[in-house]
Design a protein around this motif. Sequence first.
Motif, short mmCIF file in Angstrom:
data_model
loop_
_atom_site.label_atom_id
_atom_site.label_comp_id
_atom_site.label_asym_id
_atom_site.label_seq_id
_atom_site.Cartn_x
_atom_site.Cartn_y
_atom_site.Cartn_z
N GLN A 158 0.82 -1.21 0.00
CA GLN A 158 0.00 0.00 0.00
C GLN A 158 0.85 1.26 0.00
O GLN A 158 0.35 2.37 -0.23
CB GLN A 158 -0.95 0.01 1.20
CG GLN A 158 -0.26 0.12 2.55
CD GLN A 158 -1.24 0.13 3.71
OE1 GLN A 158 -2.19 0.92 3.73
NE2 GLN A 158 -1.03 -0.76 4.66
N LEU A 159 2.17 1.12 0.23
CA LEU A 159 3.07 2.27 0.25
C LEU A 159 3.94 2.34 -0.99
O LEU A 159 4.94 3.06 -1.01
CB LEU A 159 3.94 2.22 1.52
CG LEU A 159 3.17 2.34 2.84
CD1 LEU A 159 4.10 2.09 4.02
CD2 LEU A 159 2.50 3.70 2.95
N GLY A 160 3.58 1.59 -2.02
CA GLY A 160 4.32 1.65 -3.28
C GLY A 160 4.76 0.33 -3.84
O GLY A 160 5.13 0.23 -5.00
N GLY A 161 4.76 -0.71 -3.02
CA GLY A 161 5.13 -2.02 -3.51
C GLY A 161 6.10 -2.73 -2.60
O GLY A 161 6.89 -2.10 -1.88
N ALA A 162 6.06 -4.05 -2.60
CA ALA A 162 6.98 -4.88 -1.83
C ALA A 162 7.78 -5.74 -2.80
O ALA A 162 7.26 -6.22 -3.81
CB ALA A 162 6.22 -5.77 -0.85
N LEU A 163 9.07 -5.94 -2.48
CA LEU A 163 9.95 -6.78 -3.29
C LEU A 163 10.62 -7.79 -2.37
O LEU A 163 11.72 -7.55 -1.86
CB LEU A 163 10.99 -5.93 -4.01
CG LEU A 163 12.02 -6.69 -4.87
CD1 LEU A 163 11.32 -7.48 -5.98
CD2 LEU A 163 13.03 -5.71 -5.47
N PRO A 164 9.97 -8.92 -2.10
CA PRO A 164 10.57 -9.94 -1.24
C PRO A 164 11.79 -10.56 -1.92
O PRO A 164 11.78 -10.78 -3.14
CB PRO A 164 9.46 -10.97 -1.05
CG PRO A 164 8.20 -10.31 -1.53
CD PRO A 164 8.62 -9.32 -2.55
N VAL A 165 12.85 -10.84 -1.15
CA VAL A 165 14.04 -11.48 -1.71
C VAL A 165 14.26 -12.81 -1.01
O VAL A 165 13.71 -13.08 0.06
CB VAL A 165 15.28 -10.59 -1.59
CG1 VAL A 165 15.11 -9.33 -2.42
CG2 VAL A 165 15.58 -10.23 -0.13
N ALA A 166 15.10 -13.65 -1.63
CA ALA A 166 15.23 -15.05 -1.20
C ALA A 166 16.06 -15.23 0.04
O ALA A 166 15.85 -16.18 0.81
CB ALA A 166 15.81 -15.88 -2.34
N ASP A 167 17.04 -14.37 0.27
CA ASP A 167 17.94 -14.57 1.41
C ASP A 167 18.55 -13.25 1.84
O ASP A 167 18.39 -12.22 1.19
CB ASP A 167 19.04 -15.59 1.07
CG ASP A 167 19.77 -15.24 -0.21
OD1 ASP A 167 20.12 -14.06 -0.41
OD2 ASP A 167 20.00 -16.16 -1.04
N GLU A 168 19.28 -13.29 2.97
CA GLU A 168 19.84 -12.07 3.52
C GLU A 168 21.00 -11.53 2.68
O GLU A 168 21.27 -10.34 2.69
CB GLU A 168 20.26 -12.27 4.98
CG GLU A 168 19.51 -11.36 5.88
CD GLU A 168 19.62 -11.66 7.37
OE1 GLU A 168 19.07 -10.86 8.14
OE2 GLU A 168 20.22 -12.67 7.77
N ALA A 169 21.67 -12.42 1.95
CA ALA A 169 22.75 -11.95 1.07
C ALA A 169 22.19 -11.03 -0.01
O ALA A 169 22.76 -9.96 -0.30
CB ALA A 169 23.46 -13.15 0.44
N ALA A 170 21.06 -11.41 -0.60
CA ALA A 170 20.42 -10.56 -1.60
C ALA A 170 19.91 -9.27 -0.96
O ALA A 170 20.01 -8.18 -1.54
CB ALA A 170 19.27 -11.31 -2.27
N PHE A 171 19.39 -9.39 0.24
CA PHE A 171 18.89 -8.21 0.96
C PHE A 171 20.01 -7.20 1.15
O PHE A 171 19.82 -5.99 0.97
CB PHE A 171 18.32 -8.64 2.31
CG PHE A 171 17.68 -7.53 3.09
CD1 PHE A 171 16.33 -7.26 2.97
CD2 PHE A 171 18.43 -6.75 3.96
CE1 PHE A 171 15.73 -6.23 3.70
CE2 PHE A 171 17.85 -5.72 4.69
CZ PHE A 171 16.50 -5.46 4.56
N ASP A 172 21.21 -7.67 1.49
CA ASP A 172 22.34 -6.77 1.71
C ASP A 172 22.74 -6.03 0.44
O ASP A 172 23.18 -4.88 0.49
CB ASP A 172 23.55 -7.56 2.24
CG ASP A 172 23.37 -8.01 3.68
OD1 ASP A 172 22.56 -7.40 4.40
OD2 ASP A 172 24.03 -8.98 4.08
N VAL A 173 22.59 -6.69 -0.72
CA VAL A 173 22.90 -6.02 -1.99
C VAL A 173 21.97 -4.82 -2.18
O VAL A 173 22.41 -3.71 -2.52
CB VAL A 173 22.78 -7.00 -3.17
CG1 VAL A 173 22.90 -6.26 -4.50
CG2 VAL A 173 23.84 -8.09 -3.07
N PHE A 174 20.68 -5.03 -1.95
CA PHE A 174 19.73 -3.92 -2.09
C PHE A 174 19.99 -2.84 -1.05
O PHE A 174 19.87 -1.64 -1.34
CB PHE A 174 18.30 -4.43 -1.99
CG PHE A 174 17.82 -5.16 -3.21
CD1 PHE A 174 17.41 -4.45 -4.33
CD2 PHE A 174 17.77 -6.54 -3.26
CE1 PHE A 174 16.97 -5.11 -5.47
CE2 PHE A 174 17.34 -7.21 -4.39
CZ PHE A 174 16.94 -6.49 -5.50
#
Length: 278
Positions: A158-174
């Motif tokens: 509701q605030l523009g979109g969600a982009l779930p990622v597979a793991d914390e390594a990918a999260f750190d890249v973002f």
Amino acid sequence: MKRIGIIGVGEIGRALVEGLRDPAGPTPEVFLSPRGARTSADLSERYEGVHVCADNQQVADRSELVIVAVRRQDRHEALDGLRVDGSKVAVNVMAGVTNDDLRSMLATDTARTTHATPAAPATDATLVRAIPLPSVRERRSVTVTYPSHPAVDSFFEQLGGALPVADEAAFDVFSALTGTLTAHYAYLATLTSWAAGHGIPAPDAEHYVRGLFQAVGRALGDETRSLQQLSADHETPRGNNERIRTTWFDETNAATLSNALDDLINDLRHPPDHRVHP
């Protein structure tokens, strides 16, 4: 969720509250921590259903979804002794702080009834990491989340979109990518200063640069074209854009940026207070 708590009301906390105020439909109650007292008081005065709590524990107790938005370096002081019931969902928006780190800082709510020591079991509440950006206030932020959770993903949709990622390594890249935002503003400020140095009145230079890159932002909304294609579409052979790209943003410049991002992601994954020194 109908009751949202925010612990740490800085720029992101403010943006979240403003984004949640939807005049076209029902909005959740929001409970704010007293940290960032001036901002919290201002938001509670401006918006119905926004309340400033006496302390962080009251925020956690009154909310279904608790957003932890304190600065990384302040987390131990801010979260010391905080109990989060297992029925809650806690959203961790602290850069460089893993969910395991946060869980170890939050006590289970049984500490309230058993008078547990500081070594009481960590909370069994659901923890989700997220990277909301200031543009959540306009409901235009795509928020990266990990792990995916239906209530949290729905909240950010509701605030523009969600982009779930597979793991914390990918999260750190973002997370590292978000570190480039102010460099972009500094780049625009440099362009403005350059124009002013060539005799253009500073207000006129800034007005033009803002308009120039607002148009770029609108072009980014066309996701049918890749970023490489957008770049090519804005260039002509041996034209002005090609000249600046190839003489300033050359391979050396690009490598420097990549190295800076590598250093940042290393710090996010191994923050200074977690490093083992010989």
